[in-house]
Design a protein around this motif. Structure first.
Motif, PDB file in Angstrom:
ATOM      1  N   MET A 107       1.213  -1.252  -0.257  1.00 19.35           N
ATOM      2  CA  MET A 107       0.357  -0.066  -0.667  1.00 19.35           C
ATOM      3  C   MET A 107       0.935   1.063  -0.068  1.00 19.35           C
ATOM      4  O   MET A 107       1.987   1.302   0.859  1.00 19.35           O
ATOM      5  CB  MET A 107      -1.052  -0.028   1.766  1.00 19.35           C
ATOM      6  N   ASN A 108       0.620   2.177  -0.388  1.00 22.31           N
ATOM      7  CA  ASN A 108       0.544   3.434  -0.330  1.00 22.31           C
ATOM      8  C   ASN A 108       0.459   4.028   0.692  1.00 22.31           C
ATOM      9  O   ASN A 108      -0.558   3.583   1.784  1.00 22.31           O
ATOM     10  CB  ASN A 108       0.589   4.298  -1.323  1.00 22.31           C
ATOM     11  N   GLU A 109       0.512   5.841   1.237  1.00 26.46           N
ATOM     12  CA  GLU A 109       0.021   6.283   2.637  1.00 26.46           C
ATOM     13  C   GLU A 109      -1.538   6.375   2.044  1.00 26.46           C
ATOM     14  O   GLU A 109      -1.600   6.172   3.894  1.00 26.46           O
ATOM     15  CB  GLU A 109       0.469   8.032   2.602  1.00 26.46           C
ATOM     16  N   GLU A 110      -1.328   6.464   1.296  1.00 26.22           N
ATOM     17  CA  GLU A 110      -3.369   7.343   1.312  1.00 26.22           C
ATOM     18  C   GLU A 110      -3.500   6.001   1.639  1.00 26.22           C
ATOM     19  O   GLU A 110      -5.085   5.541   2.705  1.00 26.22           O
ATOM     20  CB  GLU A 110      -3.907   7.414   0.156  1.00 26.22           C
ATOM     21  N   GLU A 111      -3.475   4.514   0.978  1.00 25.34           N
ATOM     22  CA  GLU A 111      -4.111   3.763   0.683  1.00 25.34           C
ATOM     23  C   GLU A 111      -3.911   2.938   2.350  1.00 25.34           C
ATOM     24  O   GLU A 111      -5.190   2.542   2.976  1.00 25.34           O
ATOM     25  CB  GLU A 111      -3.532   2.198   0.027  1.00 25.34           C
ATOM     26  N   PHE A 112      -3.169   3.085   2.834  1.00 28.76           N
ATOM     27  CA  PHE A 112      -2.834   2.660   4.663  1.00 28.76           C
ATOM     28  C   PHE A 112      -3.879   3.088   5.272  1.00 28.76           C
ATOM     29  O   PHE A 112      -4.654   2.932   6.773  1.00 28.76           O
ATOM     30  CB  PHE A 112      -1.576   3.479   4.876  1.00 28.76           C
ATOM     31  N   LEU A 113      -4.225   4.785   5.457  1.00 30.30           N
ATOM     32  CA  LEU A 113      -4.957   5.774   6.278  1.00 30.30           C
ATOM     33  C   LEU A 113      -6.345   4.744   5.973  1.00 30.30           C
ATOM     34  O   LEU A 113      -7.023   4.673   7.186  1.00 30.30           O
ATOM     35  CB  LEU A 113      -5.053   7.339   5.610  1.00 30.30           C
ATOM     36  N   GLY A 114      -6.681   4.561   4.554  1.00 30.42           N
ATOM     37  CA  GLY A 114      -8.363   4.012   4.173  1.00 30.42           C
ATOM     38  C   GLY A 114      -7.988   2.541   4.873  1.00 30.42           C
ATOM     39  O   GLY A 114      -9.515   2.639   5.302  1.00 30.42           O
ATOM     40  N   ALA A 115      -6.777   2.026   4.524  1.00 30.74           N
ATOM     41  CA  ALA A 115      -6.804   0.875   5.648  1.00 30.74           C
ATOM     42  C   ALA A 115      -7.521   1.042   7.173  1.00 30.74           C
ATOM     43  O   ALA A 115      -8.234  -0.265   7.534  1.00 30.74           O
ATOM     44  CB  ALA A 115      -5.705   0.016   5.399  1.00 30.74           C
ATOM     45  N   THR A 148       1.836  16.235  17.177  1.00 29.73           N
ATOM     46  CA  THR A 148       1.247  16.109  15.895  1.00 29.73           C
ATOM     47  C   THR A 148      -0.071  14.846  15.534  1.00 29.73           C
ATOM     48  O   THR A 148      -0.931  14.743  14.627  1.00 29.73           O
ATOM     49  CB  THR A 148       0.997  16.390  15.332  1.00 29.73           C
ATOM     50  N   GLY A 149       0.301  13.742  15.827  1.00 28.82           N
ATOM     51  CA  GLY A 149       0.344  12.357  15.898  1.00 28.82           C
ATOM     52  C   GLY A 149       0.175  12.251  14.018  1.00 28.82           C
ATOM     53  O   GLY A 149      -0.333  11.387  14.014  1.00 28.82           O
ATOM     54  N   ILE A 162       2.145  10.488   7.611  1.00 29.49           N
ATOM     55  CA  ILE A 162       1.031  10.182   6.906  1.00 29.49           C
ATOM     56  C   ILE A 162      -0.107  11.103   8.687  1.00 29.49           C
ATOM     57  O   ILE A 162       0.239  10.885   9.398  1.00 29.49           O
ATOM     58  CB  ILE A 162       1.262   8.960   7.433  1.00 29.49           C
ATOM     59  N   PRO A 163      -1.055  12.056   8.507  1.00 32.91           N
ATOM     60  CA  PRO A 163      -1.642  12.455   9.403  1.00 32.91           C
ATOM     61  C   PRO A 163      -3.037  11.611  10.017  1.00 32.91           C
ATOM     62  O   PRO A 163      -3.667  11.852   9.672  1.00 32.91           O
ATOM     63  CB  PRO A 163      -2.546  13.303   8.677  1.00 32.91           C
ATOM     64  N   ILE A 164      -1.493  11.018  10.465  1.00 38.81           N
ATOM     65  CA  ILE A 164      -2.772   9.424  11.425  1.00 38.81           C
ATOM     66  C   ILE A 164      -4.190  10.184  12.302  1.00 38.81           C
ATOM     67  O   ILE A 164      -4.850   9.981  12.022  1.00 38.81           O
ATOM     68  CB  ILE A 164      -1.706   8.299  12.405  1.00 38.81           C
ATOM     69  N   LYS A 165      -3.766  11.397  13.246  1.00 42.29           N
ATOM     70  CA  LYS A 165      -4.263  11.839  14.565  1.00 42.29           C
ATOM     71  C   LYS A 165      -4.960  12.796  13.826  1.00 42.29           C
ATOM     72  O   LYS A 165      -6.826  12.485  13.832  1.00 42.29           O
ATOM     73  CB  LYS A 165      -3.403  12.473  14.747  1.00 42.29           C
ATOM     74  N   ASP A 166      -5.612  13.466  12.916  1.00 47.57           N
ATOM     75  CA  ASP A 166      -6.328  14.169  12.395  1.00 47.57           C
ATOM     76  C   ASP A 166      -7.125  13.330  11.391  1.00 47.57           C
ATOM     77  O   ASP A 166      -8.390  14.107  11.446  1.00 47.57           O
ATOM     78  CB  ASP A 166      -5.297  15.313  11.510  1.00 47.57           C
ATOM     79  N   SER A 167      -6.863  12.622  10.911  1.00 47.46           N
ATOM     80  CA  SER A 167      -8.164  11.669   9.760  1.00 47.46           C
ATOM     81  C   SER A 167      -8.480  10.671  11.117  1.00 47.46           C
ATOM     82  O   SER A 167     -10.108  10.622  10.754  1.00 47.46           O
ATOM     83  CB  SER A 167      -6.521  10.898   8.767  1.00 47.46           C
ATOM     84  N   VAL A 178      -1.163   9.158  18.651  1.00 49.83           N
ATOM     85  CA  VAL A 178      -0.180   8.663  18.219  1.00 49.83           C
ATOM     86  C   VAL A 178       0.885   8.030  18.602  1.00 49.83           C
ATOM     87  O   VAL A 178       1.883   9.101  19.653  1.00 49.83           O
ATOM     88  CB  VAL A 178       0.061   9.028  16.944  1.00 49.83           C
ATOM     89  N   GLU A 179       1.299   7.060  18.720  1.00 54.77           N
ATOM     90  CA  GLU A 179       3.028   6.777  19.288  1.00 54.77           C
ATOM     91  C   GLU A 179       3.136   5.550  19.175  1.00 54.77           C
ATOM     92  O   GLU A 179       3.145   4.902  17.888  1.00 54.77           O
ATOM     93  CB  GLU A 179       2.792   6.481  21.226  1.00 54.77           C
TER      94      GLU A 179
END
Ligand SMILES: [Zn+2]
Length: 387
Positions: A107-115, A148-149, A162-167, A178-179
């Motif tokens: 996966m790329n970053e965006e697909e990872f966030l989606g998953a 910022t997570g 990858i903006p994990i927290k905001d997203s 996020v840690e």
């Protein structure tokens, strides 16, 4: 001041429950009226509840207090380099539900966030209706910015920023922490490991890589650039093998599962390798050792000695109460631990240092994901608004 006292009382109830108001006052040195007023607030917030009656010391039996474990739930996420694991946990770290994604390697970053969103959505969907979540904790592999997570860099997959927290907060309306995975593991052991009054510990995660999480005085230690704990890149052999970081002879060039397999291959005779056919993995070396293969046993013993060198350096630097070992390689601890302990005995500067406790992770394969839950709980129990 009030929130400091609230934190002290809440943690006393967490660690020593069931406990009475009088005992809390005695142990914390807070006045009984202060304890009563804080407890009242905590009961109103539903984090704490009254439970069975305690032993009377003459007069009315005191009511005891415990954490209201089943009132709120936390979602823990282990976003490892190959899969996303999610779980729902109560406030005690008990697993209510868990799931695992398909491979995320391509996966790329965006697909990872989606998953990531999909997995969380699914586990929420599978949970009973009416469950109230107080947070999502994400243990992310690679470098993260905890403020910022953001997942800054995941070297295995080449992902960046990858903006994990905001997203996730936008998607679910639940607070997200996020840690980094190695630090989350340390927090998991500290929070759920029941090590009584241990306030300083180091966890070592030895598997595909080698990372450490450091707790000093009950707090995660980050260092100036959050690089503290990158023990996998501690130099062990000046002229050793080239590491993925570009340096030579790093601890992880000798002690990951792949490194163990490589060293075993070098140590085995052509005949032995021929008999093995297929590829030799770290897990296979462990299997051979269990069958009594002398070379495999020797390689794992040496692995322990090398890890022991890394640990004694850590011990002399930080002097923690305990070292806790987890990750895939620790599954072979019956063969590795003796070499670790022998090295510490041999090299420790004082008798107390020689006796530093080195133990296997109590949380085992759940140490990272429960660590993600612990990160959320740590913030809940240690509110940042302390002034
Ligand atoms: Zn390195």
């Amino acid at each position: 001041m009030k929130s400091v006292n609230r934190m002290i009382v809440l943690n006393m109830i967490r660690k020593k429950s069931p406990i009475s108001r009088a005992q809390i006052a005695q142990e914390t040195q807070l006045t009984p009226p202060t304890v009563s007023s804080i407890v009242k607030e905590l009961i109103e917030s539903e984090l704490v509840k009254e439970t069975q009656l305690g032993e009377s010391q003459g007069g009315r039996k005191p009511t005891l207090l415990t954490i209201n474990h089943l009132r709120f739930y936390v979602i823990g996420v282990d976003a490892g380099p190959s899969h996303i694991k999610t779980m729902i946990s109560d406030l005690q770290g008990n697993i209510i539900n868990k799931r695992q994604s398909k491979s995320i390697i391509s996966m790329n970053e965006e697909e990872f966030l989606g998953a990531l969103k999909e997995e969380i959505r699914e586990i929420i969907h599978e949970a009973s209706i009416g469950i109230e979540f107080i947070g999502i904790g994400v243990a992310m592999h690679g470098a993260v910015d905890v403020e910022t997570g953001i997942g800054l860099f995941a070297p295995n997959l080449g992902w960046r920023n990858i903006p994990i927290k905001d997203s996730l907060e936008l998607e679910f309306g639940i607070s997200v922490k996020v840690e980094n995975d190695a630090r989350a593991m340390a927090m998991g052991e500290y929070w759920f490991g029941e090590y009584d009054d241990t306030e300083s510990l180091v966890t070592l995660n030895i598997g595909r890589g080698v990372g450490a999480g450091i707790i000093i005085n009950g707090q995660l230690f980050y260092g100036a650039q959050s690089v503290a704990g990158e023990i996998g890149h501690m130099t062990i052999d000046l002229n050793g093998e080239l590491c993925e970081c570009g340096n030579r002879g790093c601890l992880q060039t000798l002690t990951t599962g792949d490194a163990i397999a490589k060293r075993a291959k070098e140590a085995m005779s052509a005949k032995m390798l021929n008999e093995l056919k297929g590829d030799l993995s770290g897990a296979k070396v462990y299997e051979l050792a269990k069958e009594g293969n002398e070379v495999a046993i020797q390689v794992l013993w040496e692995t322990g000695k090398i890890i022991g060198i890394g640990i004694i350096n850590l011990v002399h630097l930080l002097n923690p109460d305990k070292i806790i070992i987890g990750g895939g390689v620790s599954k072979a601890s019956e063969f590795i631990m003796p070499g670790i302990k022998a090295t510490i005995q041999e090299r420790g500067l004082t008798q107390q240092v020689k006796d530093t406790e080195v133990i296997e992770s109590k949380l085992g394969s759940y140490s990272t994901i429960k660590g993600a839950v612990a990160v959320v709980l740590f913030h809940l129990f240690h509110p940042i608004e302390i002034t």
